[in-house]
Design a protein around this motif. Sequence first.
Motif, PDB file in Angstrom:
ATOM      1  N   ARG A 191       0.843  -1.208   0.000  1.00 17.99           N
ATOM      2  CA  ARG A 191       0.000   0.000   0.000  1.00 17.99           C
ATOM      3  C   ARG A 191       0.874   1.252   0.000  1.00 17.99           C
ATOM      4  O   ARG A 191       0.625   2.199  -0.753  1.00 17.99           O
ATOM      5  CB  ARG A 191      -0.904   0.003   1.234  1.00 17.99           C
ATOM      6  N   ASP A 192       1.915   1.233   0.838  1.00 19.21           N
ATOM      7  CA  ASP A 192       2.798   2.396   0.919  1.00 19.21           C
ATOM      8  C   ASP A 192       3.530   2.630  -0.397  1.00 19.21           C
ATOM      9  O   ASP A 192       3.684   3.776  -0.837  1.00 19.21           O
ATOM     10  CB  ASP A 192       3.799   2.227   2.057  1.00 19.21           C
ATOM     11  N   LEU A 193       3.980   1.550  -1.054  1.00 23.14           N
ATOM     12  CA  LEU A 193       4.646   1.693  -2.354  1.00 23.14           C
ATOM     13  C   LEU A 193       3.678   2.255  -3.393  1.00 23.14           C
ATOM     14  O   LEU A 193       4.051   3.098  -4.210  1.00 23.14           O
ATOM     15  CB  LEU A 193       5.213   0.351  -2.812  1.00 23.14           C
ATOM     16  N   ALA A 194       2.432   1.797  -3.367  1.00 19.42           N
ATOM     17  CA  ALA A 194       1.418   2.318  -4.295  1.00 19.42           C
ATOM     18  C   ALA A 194       1.166   3.799  -4.030  1.00 19.42           C
ATOM     19  O   ALA A 194       1.040   4.594  -4.965  1.00 19.42           O
ATOM     20  CB  ALA A 194       0.130   1.519  -4.179  1.00 19.42           C
ATOM     21  N   ASN A 195       1.112   4.174  -2.763  1.00 24.03           N
ATOM     22  CA  ASN A 195       0.902   5.583  -2.420  1.00 24.03           C
ATOM     23  C   ASN A 195       2.074   6.454  -2.860  1.00 24.03           C
ATOM     24  O   ASN A 195       1.909   7.657  -3.051  1.00 24.03           O
ATOM     25  CB  ASN A 195       0.655   5.741  -0.920  1.00 24.03           C
ATOM     26  N   GLU A 196       3.252   5.848  -3.021  1.00 26.58           N
ATOM     27  CA  GLU A 196       4.416   6.570  -3.546  1.00 26.58           C
ATOM     28  C   GLU A 196       4.351   6.708  -5.064  1.00 26.58           C
ATOM     29  O   GLU A 196       5.198   7.343  -5.668  1.00 26.58           O
ATOM     30  CB  GLU A 196       5.709   5.837  -3.182  1.00 26.58           C
ATOM     31  N   GLY A 197       3.364   6.044  -5.685  1.00 31.47           N
ATOM     32  CA  GLY A 197       3.196   6.146  -7.122  1.00 31.47           C
ATOM     33  C   GLY A 197       3.696   4.947  -7.914  1.00 31.47           C
ATOM     34  O   GLY A 197       3.685   4.980  -9.140  1.00 31.47           O
ATOM     35  N   ARG A 198       4.111   3.888  -7.244  1.00 31.11           N
ATOM     36  CA  ARG A 198       4.583   2.707  -7.978  1.00 31.11           C
ATOM     37  C   ARG A 198       3.403   1.952  -8.576  1.00 31.11           C
ATOM     38  O   ARG A 198       2.327   1.880  -7.983  1.00 31.11           O
ATOM     39  CB  ARG A 198       5.377   1.783  -7.062  1.00 31.11           C
ATOM     40  N   THR A 199       3.613   1.373  -9.731  1.00 34.05           N
ATOM     41  CA  THR A 199       2.569   0.578 -10.387  1.00 34.05           C
ATOM     42  C   THR A 199       2.431  -0.768  -9.678  1.00 34.05           C
ATOM     43  O   THR A 199       3.333  -1.183  -8.938  1.00 34.05           O
ATOM     44  CB  THR A 199       2.925   0.314 -11.858  1.00 34.05           C
ATOM     45  N   TYR A 200       1.336  -1.463  -9.938  1.00 33.50           N
ATOM     46  CA  TYR A 200       1.180  -2.779  -9.322  1.00 33.50           C
ATOM     47  C   TYR A 200       2.265  -3.732  -9.797  1.00 33.50           C
ATOM     48  O   TYR A 200       2.738  -4.581  -9.035  1.00 33.50           O
ATOM     49  CB  TYR A 200      -0.225  -3.358  -9.543  1.00 33.50           C
ATOM     50  N   GLN A 201       2.722  -3.558 -11.042  1.00 33.74           N
ATOM     51  CA  GLN A 201       3.792  -4.407 -11.555  1.00 33.74           C
ATOM     52  C   GLN A 201       5.087  -4.175 -10.765  1.00 33.74           C
ATOM     53  O   GLN A 201       5.780  -5.128 -10.409  1.00 33.74           O
ATOM     54  CB  GLN A 201       4.040  -4.142 -13.049  1.00 33.74           C
ATOM     55  N   ALA A 202       5.396  -2.917 -10.497  1.00 32.18           N
ATOM     56  CA  ALA A 202       6.602  -2.591  -9.734  1.00 32.18           C
ATOM     57  C   ALA A 202       6.514  -3.120  -8.304  1.00 32.18           C
ATOM     58  O   ALA A 202       7.496  -3.617  -7.757  1.00 32.18           O
ATOM     59  CB  ALA A 202       6.829  -1.079  -9.729  1.00 32.18           C
ATOM     60  N   VAL A 203       5.331  -3.039  -7.712  1.00 30.70           N
ATOM     61  CA  VAL A 203       5.139  -3.552  -6.356  1.00 30.70           C
ATOM     62  C   VAL A 203       5.347  -5.066  -6.343  1.00 30.70           C
ATOM     63  O   VAL A 203       6.042  -5.604  -5.465  1.00 30.70           O
ATOM     64  CB  VAL A 203       3.748  -3.174  -5.808  1.00 30.70           C
ATOM     65  N   LEU A 204       4.761  -5.761  -7.303  1.00 30.53           N
ATOM     66  CA  LEU A 204       4.929  -7.215  -7.354  1.00 30.53           C
ATOM     67  C   LEU A 204       6.391  -7.598  -7.528  1.00 30.53           C
ATOM     68  O   LEU A 204       6.883  -8.509  -6.864  1.00 30.53           O
ATOM     69  CB  LEU A 204       4.091  -7.815  -8.484  1.00 30.53           C
ATOM     70  N   ARG A 205       7.095  -6.902  -8.393  1.00 27.96           N
ATOM     71  CA  ARG A 205       8.518  -7.212  -8.609  1.00 27.96           C
ATOM     72  C   ARG A 205       9.367  -6.853  -7.392  1.00 27.96           C
ATOM     73  O   ARG A 205      10.417  -7.452  -7.168  1.00 27.96           O
ATOM     74  CB  ARG A 205       9.013  -6.504  -9.855  1.00 27.96           C
ATOM     75  N   TYR A 206       8.938  -5.891  -6.609  1.00 26.07           N
ATOM     76  CA  TYR A 206       9.657  -5.518  -5.393  1.00 26.07           C
ATOM     77  C   TYR A 206       9.628  -6.676  -4.385  1.00 26.07           C
ATOM     78  O   TYR A 206      10.630  -6.982  -3.754  1.00 26.07           O
ATOM     79  CB  TYR A 206       9.020  -4.262  -4.781  1.00 26.07           C
ATOM     80  N   TYR A 207       8.473  -7.292  -4.237  1.00 24.13           N
ATOM     81  CA  TYR A 207       8.315  -8.346  -3.229  1.00 24.13           C
ATOM     82  C   TYR A 207       8.599  -9.757  -3.749  1.00 24.13           C
ATOM     83  O   TYR A 207       9.099 -10.591  -3.001  1.00 24.13           O
ATOM     84  CB  TYR A 207       6.908  -8.305  -2.629  1.00 24.13           C
ATOM     85  N   TYR A 208       8.237 -10.031  -4.981  1.00 25.31           N
ATOM     86  CA  TYR A 208       8.419 -11.381  -5.530  1.00 25.31           C
ATOM     87  C   TYR A 208       9.613 -11.370  -6.471  1.00 25.31           C
ATOM     88  O   TYR A 208       9.531 -10.878  -7.591  1.00 25.31           O
ATOM     89  CB  TYR A 208       7.153 -11.841  -6.253  1.00 25.31           C
ATOM     90  N   ARG A 209      10.713 -11.926  -6.032  1.00 23.54           N
ATOM     91  CA  ARG A 209      11.982 -11.879  -6.758  1.00 23.54           C
ATOM     92  C   ARG A 209      11.983 -12.790  -7.985  1.00 23.54           C
ATOM     93  O   ARG A 209      11.413 -13.877  -7.973  1.00 23.54           O
ATOM     94  CB  ARG A 209      13.094 -12.307  -5.791  1.00 23.54           C
ATOM     95  N   ASP A 210      12.627 -12.325  -9.045  1.00 21.76           N
ATOM     96  CA  ASP A 210      12.836 -13.113 -10.270  1.00 21.76           C
ATOM     97  C   ASP A 210      11.547 -13.610 -10.900  1.00 21.76           C
ATOM     98  O   ASP A 210      11.426 -14.782 -11.263  1.00 21.76           O
ATOM     99  CB  ASP A 210      13.765 -14.304  -9.993  1.00 21.76           C
ATOM    100  N   VAL A 211      10.553 -12.730 -11.000  1.00 23.78           N
ATOM    101  CA  VAL A 211       9.269 -13.122 -11.579  1.00 23.78           C
ATOM    102  C   VAL A 211       9.046 -12.441 -12.914  1.00 23.78           C
ATOM    103  O   VAL A 211       9.676 -11.433 -13.234  1.00 23.78           O
ATOM    104  CB  VAL A 211       8.084 -12.784 -10.633  1.00 23.78           C
ATOM    105  N   ALA A 212       8.150 -13.018 -13.685  1.00 24.58           N
ATOM    106  CA  ALA A 212       7.701 -12.422 -14.937  1.00 24.58           C
ATOM    107  C   ALA A 212       6.204 -12.187 -14.818  1.00 24.58           C
ATOM    108  O   ALA A 212       5.477 -13.001 -14.254  1.00 24.58           O
ATOM    109  CB  ALA A 212       8.004 -13.356 -16.102  1.00 24.58           C
ATOM    110  N   LEU A 213       5.752 -11.066 -15.363  1.00 22.99           N
ATOM    111  CA  LEU A 213       4.320 -10.765 -15.416  1.00 22.99           C
ATOM    112  C   LEU A 213       3.890 -10.836 -16.860  1.00 22.99           C
ATOM    113  O   LEU A 213       4.513 -10.247 -17.737  1.00 22.99           O
ATOM    114  CB  LEU A 213       4.064  -9.351 -14.877  1.00 22.99           C
ATOM    115  N   SER A 214       2.833 -11.582 -17.105  1.00 24.01           N
ATOM    116  CA  SER A 214       2.331 -11.688 -18.487  1.00 24.01           C
ATOM    117  C   SER A 214       0.823 -11.654 -18.479  1.00 24.01           C
ATOM    118  O   SER A 214       0.188 -11.760 -17.463  1.00 24.01           O
ATOM    119  CB  SER A 214       2.834 -12.960 -19.130  1.00 24.01           C
TER     120      SER A 214
END
Length: 86
Positions: free
Chosen positions: A63-86
Motif C-alpha cells: 500500500r505504501d509503495l502504491a501511495n508513492e506512485g509505484r505501479t502494481y507491476q513494480a510492487v509485485l517485482r519488489y516483493y516477488y523476486r525473479d518473476v515475470a508478469l504476463s
Amino acid sequence: MTTPGDQVYRPSSAQASTSCAVDRTWSTRLTRSGDILRAHYCATTTACGGWVDGDWLSQYGSRDLANEGRTYQAVLRYYYRDVALS
C-alpha cells in the motif's frame, strides 16, 4: 495446499475500488521459471518471517509503495523476486 487460514474473507465486504482492481488485473500471470508463482502475503513486512526469500508480499508495505506512485507491476517485482508478469 491452501486452507481458509491463508486468506481473510468477509462476505459482502467488496468495495468498488478493489473489485475494479481485480477486474483490471485478472488476466495477469505471475510466474517464476515458467511456473505460476504460489504467492504469499501478510499484513506487515515484520510479520512476514519468510518475506526475504522473495515469495511474500506485505499488505501495508505494498500500500505504501502504491501511495508513492509505484505501479502494481513494480510492487509485485519488489516483493516477488525473479518473476515475470504476463
